[in-house]
Design an enzyme around this catalytic site. Structure first.
Site, mmCIF file in Angstrom:
data_model
loop_
_atom_site.group_PDB
_atom_site.id
_atom_site.type_symbol
_atom_site.label_atom_id
_atom_site.label_comp_id
_atom_site.label_asym_id
_atom_site.label_seq_id
_atom_site.Cartn_x
_atom_site.Cartn_y
_atom_site.Cartn_z
ATOM 1 N N ASP A 41 0.835 -1.211 0.000
ATOM 2 C CA ASP A 41 0.000 0.000 0.000
ATOM 3 C C ASP A 41 0.870 1.261 0.000
ATOM 4 O OD1 ASP A 41 0.868 -0.088 2.616
ATOM 5 O OD2 ASP A 41 -1.114 -0.107 3.526
ATOM 6 N N GLU A 175 9.721 -3.601 9.970
ATOM 7 C CA GLU A 175 10.045 -2.290 9.377
ATOM 8 C C GLU A 175 10.708 -1.385 10.410
ATOM 9 O OE1 GLU A 175 7.005 -0.524 6.954
ATOM 10 O OE2 GLU A 175 8.112 1.350 6.752
HETATM 11 O O1 KIV Z 1 3.579 -1.023 1.538
HETATM 12 C C1 KIV Z 1 4.714 -1.484 1.381
HETATM 13 O O2 KIV Z 1 5.347 -1.316 0.328
HETATM 14 C C2 KIV Z 1 5.294 -2.242 2.468
HETATM 15 C C3 KIV Z 1 6.752 -2.538 2.411
HETATM 16 C C4 KIV Z 1 7.520 -1.312 2.650
HETATM 17 C C5 KIV Z 1 7.133 -3.627 3.313
HETATM 18 O O3 KIV Z 1 4.624 -2.577 3.397
#
Ligand code: KIV
Length: 256
Positions: A41, A175
């Site tokens: 997202d 993260e």
């Molecule tokens: O939304 C995203 O791209 C993510 C990644 C950064 C892990 O959750």
């Protein structure tokens, strides 16, 4: 062996390579080199300039995922469940089933720990593979700072990782988790940790593709830009513009 079991069996053996993709052409390149492709997202901020990922809708992520699906032959394809689409197990199951059916992905990703464990259990019981997401949580955090600064944060992340594993996730994105904590969490689990800004001690790594190629002009500490694609694009467009102005393009070869 299922695709999911196969990837878990790589723990402590070979690192998992993962990137985001939002469209078919990019996915078809990444598919040759990645184990997991995530329709994240993050597309909300990267493509749509939204202030937060909270604005991404189910329909938007489904449409991008349908495009990505066309580019993938072998990698595991995971789709982010947008904010407010998994507030309780019933809502999550309905929306996850829709994502799985419409996009033919291999699983979904949800942000959070203890609070979402019952939801994870429901999805897994219904044969929907789930990837967790701990540490910095863009869908709910007010400020974007690395996690693991104090005992409370550390203990919560350790507890949440264990609860998520018990609930049935096959992997957890970590993260912006402090190095020694990411190492500890990775060691304590039998499932995979996929790090973004969480040190080399995770079982695999993920980056937003636009960051890796330098298409996104913003610099983050945890990103290494492996190319400066903005320069390549600029050079190509400058040449095109020059040739159009000098009436050199299109030439005979490009004409009917
Ligand atoms: O939304 C995203 O791209 C993510 C990644 C950064 C892990 O959750």
């Amino acid at each position: 062996m299922s695709k999911i079991k196969k990837i878990i069996s790589r723990k402590n053996k070979t690192k998992i390579v993962s990137l985001t993709a939002y469209s078919k052409n990019v996915a078809s390149i990444l598919d040759n080199y990645c184990d997991i492709i995530l329709v994240g997202d993050s597309l909300g901020s990267v493509l749509y300039n939204y202030k937060s990922t909270r604005e991404v809708t189910l329909n938007t992520i489904i449409e991008h995922s349908k495009s990505v699906r066309m580019g993938i032959k072998k990698s595991l394809m995971i789709v982010d469940m947008p904010h407010n689409t998994y507030r309780n197990p019933k809502e999550a199951l309905k929306n996850a089933k829709r994502i799985m059916k419409k996009t033919k992905c291999d699983g979904v990703k949800l942000e959070g720990g203890k609070k979402i464990c019952e939801t994870v259990e429901t999805l897994v019981k219904n044969k929907i593979p789930v990837m967790g997401h701990l540490g910095l949580l863009p869908q709910s955090d007010k400020t974007f700072k690395f996690k693991g600064k104090n005992e409370l944060e550390r203990n919560n992340i350790i507890r949440d990782a264990q609860l998520l594993e018990k609930a049935g996730v096959f992997s957890i994105v970590l993260e912006c988790v402090e190095t020694s904590l990411a190492k500890l969490v990775t060691k304590s689990l039998n499932i995979l940790t996929i790090g973004i800004g969480s040190s080399k001690y995770c079982d695999g790594q993920i980056l937003v593709f636009d960051d890796l190629i330098g298409l996104n002009p913003i610099n983050y500490r945890f990103v290494k830009k492996y190319a400066n694609i903005r320069n390549y694009i600029s050079k190509a467009v400058i040449n095109y513009s020059k040739e159009v102005k000098k009436n050199k393009f299109p030439n005979k070869k490009n004409s009917y």
